[in-house]
Motif scaffolding. Structure first.
Motif, PDB file in Angstrom:
ATOM      1  N   LEU A   1     -68.227  15.829  40.322  1.00  0.00           N
ATOM      2  CA  LEU A   1     -69.082  16.599  40.595  1.00  0.00           C
ATOM      3  C   LEU A   1     -70.672  15.737  40.348  1.00  0.00           C
ATOM      4  CD1 LEU A   1     -68.086  19.814  39.027  1.00  0.00           C
ATOM      5  CD2 LEU A   1     -68.757  19.484  41.528  1.00  0.00           C
ATOM      6  N   PHE A   2     -70.921  15.031  39.128  1.00  0.00           N
ATOM      7  CA  PHE A   2     -72.003  13.839  39.021  1.00  0.00           C
ATOM      8  C   PHE A   2     -72.191  13.043  40.243  1.00  0.00           C
ATOM      9  CE2 PHE A   2     -70.461  14.178  34.047  1.00  0.00           C
ATOM     10  CZ  PHE A   2     -72.126  14.538  34.190  1.00  0.00           C
ATOM     11  N   GLU A   3     -71.047  12.011  41.014  1.00  0.00           N
ATOM     12  CA  GLU A   3     -71.664  11.340  41.808  1.00  0.00           C
ATOM     13  C   GLU A   3     -71.660  12.312  43.315  1.00  0.00           C
ATOM     14  OE1 GLU A   3     -69.202   8.073  44.933  1.00  0.00           O
ATOM     15  OE2 GLU A   3     -67.965   9.545  43.504  1.00  0.00           O
ATOM     16  N   TYR A   4     -71.284  13.670  43.513  1.00  0.00           N
ATOM     17  CA  TYR A   4     -72.544  14.133  44.209  1.00  0.00           C
ATOM     18  C   TYR A   4     -73.756  14.189  44.743  1.00  0.00           C
ATOM     19  CZ  TYR A   4     -68.315  15.229  47.454  1.00  0.00           C
ATOM     20  OH  TYR A   4     -67.460  15.309  48.107  1.00  0.00           O
ATOM     21  N   LEU A   5     -74.663  14.610  43.401  1.00  0.00           N
ATOM     22  CA  LEU A   5     -75.760  15.176  43.395  1.00  0.00           C
ATOM     23  C   LEU A   5     -76.635  13.720  42.619  1.00  0.00           C
ATOM     24  CD1 LEU A   5     -74.859  18.182  40.398  1.00  0.00           C
ATOM     25  CD2 LEU A   5     -76.125  18.295  42.717  1.00  0.00           C
ATOM     26  N   CYS A   6     -76.012  12.720  41.907  1.00  0.00           N
ATOM     27  CA  CYS A   6     -76.085  11.513  41.907  1.00  0.00           C
ATOM     28  C   CYS A   6     -77.112  10.993  43.722  1.00  0.00           C
ATOM     29  CB  CYS A   6     -75.856  10.570  40.896  1.00  0.00           C
ATOM     30  SG  CYS A   6     -76.206  10.882  39.244  1.00  0.00           S
ATOM     31  N   ASN A   7     -75.847  10.664  44.187  1.00  0.00           N
ATOM     32  CA  ASN A   7     -76.471  10.590  45.909  1.00  0.00           C
ATOM     33  C   ASN A   7     -77.346  11.169  46.518  1.00  0.00           C
ATOM     34  OD1 ASN A   7     -72.339   9.854  46.200  1.00  0.00           O
ATOM     35  ND2 ASN A   7     -74.264   8.920  45.776  1.00  0.00           N
ATOM     36  N   ARG A   8     -77.081  12.425  46.113  1.00  0.00           N
ATOM     37  CA  ARG A   8     -77.861  13.571  47.475  1.00  0.00           C
ATOM     38  C   ARG A   8     -79.583  12.766  46.428  1.00  0.00           C
ATOM     39  NH1 ARG A   8     -74.147  17.769  47.596  1.00  0.00           N
ATOM     40  NH2 ARG A   8     -73.641  17.795  50.155  1.00  0.00           N
ATOM     41  N   PHE A   9     -79.714  12.888  44.538  1.00  0.00           N
ATOM     42  CA  PHE A   9     -80.718  12.624  44.027  1.00  0.00           C
ATOM     43  C   PHE A   9     -81.190  10.904  44.696  1.00  0.00           C
ATOM     44  CE2 PHE A   9     -82.260  10.238  40.188  1.00  0.00           C
ATOM     45  CZ  PHE A   9     -83.539  10.975  40.179  1.00  0.00           C
ATOM     46  N   GLN A  10     -80.859  10.402  44.999  1.00  0.00           N
ATOM     47  CA  GLN A  10     -81.063   8.904  46.011  1.00  0.00           C
ATOM     48  C   GLN A  10     -81.548   9.041  46.791  1.00  0.00           C
ATOM     49  OE1 GLN A  10     -78.097   6.198  45.605  1.00  0.00           O
ATOM     50  NE2 GLN A  10     -79.793   4.641  44.647  1.00  0.00           N
ATOM     51  N   CYS A  11     -80.711   9.744  47.491  1.00  0.00           N
ATOM     52  CA  CYS A  11     -81.139  10.239  49.231  1.00  0.00           C
ATOM     53  C   CYS A  11     -81.932  10.666  49.067  1.00  0.00           C
ATOM     54  CB  CYS A  11     -79.505  10.743  50.030  1.00  0.00           C
ATOM     55  SG  CYS A  11     -80.053  10.585  51.882  1.00  0.00           S
ATOM     56  N   ASN A  12     -82.997  11.768  48.503  1.00  0.00           N
ATOM     57  CA  ASN A  12     -83.816  12.871  49.320  1.00  0.00           C
ATOM     58  C   ASN A  12     -85.070  11.590  48.817  1.00  0.00           C
ATOM     59  OD1 ASN A  12     -82.429  14.288  50.468  1.00  0.00           O
ATOM     60  ND2 ASN A  12     -82.338  15.108  48.820  1.00  0.00           N
ATOM     61  N   GLN A  13     -84.605  10.745  47.278  1.00  0.00           N
ATOM     62  CA  GLN A  13     -85.836  10.090  46.893  1.00  0.00           C
ATOM     63  C   GLN A  13     -85.973   8.772  48.474  1.00  0.00           C
ATOM     64  OE1 GLN A  13     -86.123   8.635  43.002  1.00  0.00           O
ATOM     65  NE2 GLN A  13     -83.999   9.156  42.965  1.00  0.00           N
ATOM     66  N   MET A  14     -85.557   7.608  48.861  1.00  0.00           N
ATOM     67  CA  MET A  14     -85.152   7.399  49.737  1.00  0.00           C
ATOM     68  C   MET A  14     -85.660   8.075  50.794  1.00  0.00           C
ATOM     69  SD  MET A  14     -81.942   4.894  49.162  1.00  0.00           S
ATOM     70  CE  MET A  14     -81.931   4.533  50.845  1.00  0.00           C
ATOM     71  N   LYS A  15     -85.816   9.320  51.065  1.00  0.00           N
ATOM     72  CA  LYS A  15     -85.877   9.738  52.523  1.00  0.00           C
ATOM     73  C   LYS A  15     -87.541   9.979  52.169  1.00  0.00           C
ATOM     74  CE  LYS A  15     -82.542  13.221  53.177  1.00  0.00           C
ATOM     75  NZ  LYS A  15     -82.152  13.999  54.066  1.00  0.00           N
ATOM     76  N   SER A  16     -87.798  11.047  51.593  1.00  0.00           N
ATOM     77  CA  SER A  16     -89.455  10.955  50.338  1.00  0.00           C
ATOM     78  C   SER A  16     -90.470   9.510  50.859  1.00  0.00           C
ATOM     79  CB  SER A  16     -89.069  11.573  49.607  1.00  0.00           C
ATOM     80  OG  SER A  16     -89.382  12.756  49.440  1.00  0.00           O
ATOM     81  N   GLN A  17     -89.375   8.587  50.123  1.00  0.00           N
ATOM     82  CA  GLN A  17     -90.319   7.267  50.041  1.00  0.00           C
ATOM     83  C   GLN A  17     -91.029   6.602  51.685  1.00  0.00           C
ATOM     84  OE1 GLN A  17     -88.301   5.149  47.688  1.00  0.00           O
ATOM     85  NE2 GLN A  17     -89.421   5.886  45.373  1.00  0.00           N
ATOM     86  N   GLU A  18     -89.574   6.577  52.898  1.00  0.00           N
ATOM     87  CA  GLU A  18     -90.093   6.594  53.571  1.00  0.00           C
ATOM     88  C   GLU A  18     -89.996   7.626  55.071  1.00  0.00           C
ATOM     89  OE1 GLU A  18     -85.752   6.180  55.167  1.00  0.00           O
ATOM     90  OE2 GLU A  18     -85.418   4.998  54.097  1.00  0.00           O
ATOM     91  N   HIS A  19     -90.676   8.661  54.606  1.00  0.00           N
ATOM     92  CA  HIS A  19     -91.418   9.289  55.151  1.00  0.00           C
ATOM     93  C   HIS A  19     -92.839   9.348  54.842  1.00  0.00           C
ATOM     94  CE1 HIS A  19     -92.884  13.222  56.904  1.00  0.00           C
ATOM     95  NE2 HIS A  19     -92.989  13.344  55.846  1.00  0.00           N
ATOM     96  N   ILE A  20     -93.191   9.042  53.750  1.00  0.00           N
ATOM     97  CA  ILE A  20     -94.216   9.290  53.112  1.00  0.00           C
ATOM     98  C   ILE A  20     -95.093   7.456  53.687  1.00  0.00           C
ATOM     99  CG2 ILE A  20     -96.183   7.886  51.000  1.00  0.00           C
ATOM    100  CD1 ILE A  20     -95.352  11.464  51.539  1.00  0.00           C
ATOM    101  N   THR A  21     -94.101   6.581  53.415  1.00  0.00           N
ATOM    102  CA  THR A  21     -94.223   4.806  54.115  1.00  0.00           C
ATOM    103  C   THR A  21     -94.545   5.335  55.716  1.00  0.00           C
ATOM    104  OG1 THR A  21     -93.258   4.378  52.657  1.00  0.00           O
ATOM    105  CG2 THR A  21     -93.592   2.579  54.447  1.00  0.00           C
TER     106      THR A  21
END
Length: 178
Positions: free
Chosen positions: A40-60
């Motif tokens: 369960l921790f890994e699922y949430l941490c993966n999504r946390f990291q993925c959505n940060q990266m997507k947001s940063q890529e979108h802004i860039t």
């Protein structure tokens, strides 16, 4: 933009044990038997990291860095219990924080209260010792104050916390449309 700038933190309420799942450790360590073999921790941490990266890529890509938006990783807060705090910290350490920066993961335990039966009688472990239990998800506010989480948020320029229970591996953390 706020996610890309690290102004939205994630708070995982993870004080519970997996006893109802037949698991005697912290619920977040439970492997939910999917093909990915993740906890369960890994699922949430993966999504946390993925959505940060997507947001940063979108802004860039959308701003071409002309808007002076500086991308920064978000902070992950994990509320544990007195009983499972050490094992959760060790679990993250053993799993290299699931690819997250150790500096951006903050653990803090919730408080405990005297446990009661459904009839309101005090539960004891011995004739002279009270049985103490975690004070529940609502106790996060007291624990956050006690462990200076609000101060940490201010120091890190975090304006919002996305709060999720460890029980929900499908929740799309840091997603403004969830």
């Amino acid at each position: 933009e706020m996610v890309a700038q690290g102004k939205v933190g994630l708070l995982i309420l993870a004080g519970g044990l997996g006893t109802r799942l037949g698991f005697d450790k912290a619920k977040g360590m439970f492997n939910i038997s999917m093909p990915s073999n993740k906890t369960l921790f890994e699922y949430l941490c993966n999504r946390f990291q993925c959505n940060q990266m997507k947001s940063q890529e979108h802004i860039t890509h959308t701003n071409n860095n002309n808007n002076n938006i500086h991308c920064r990783n978000s902070t992950l807060f994990i509320m544990t219990s007195q009983h499972n705090h050490k094992s959760i910290v060790e679990f993250f350490d053993t799993h290299n924080y699931f690819g997250l920066s150790k500096d951006n993961v903050i653990f803090f335990p919730q408080n405990e209260i005297c446990a009661l039966t459904l009839n309101g009688k005090i539960i004891t472990t011995t004739p002279t010792e009270l049985y103490m239990a975690p004070d529940g998800n609502g106790g996060c506010f007291t624990a956050m104050k006690q462990h200076n989480i609000i101060q940490i948020c201010e120091e890190r320029n975090i304006s919002f916390l996305n709060v999720v229970s460890i029980d929900n591996p499908l929740y799309n953390v840091l997603d403004p449309f969830s």
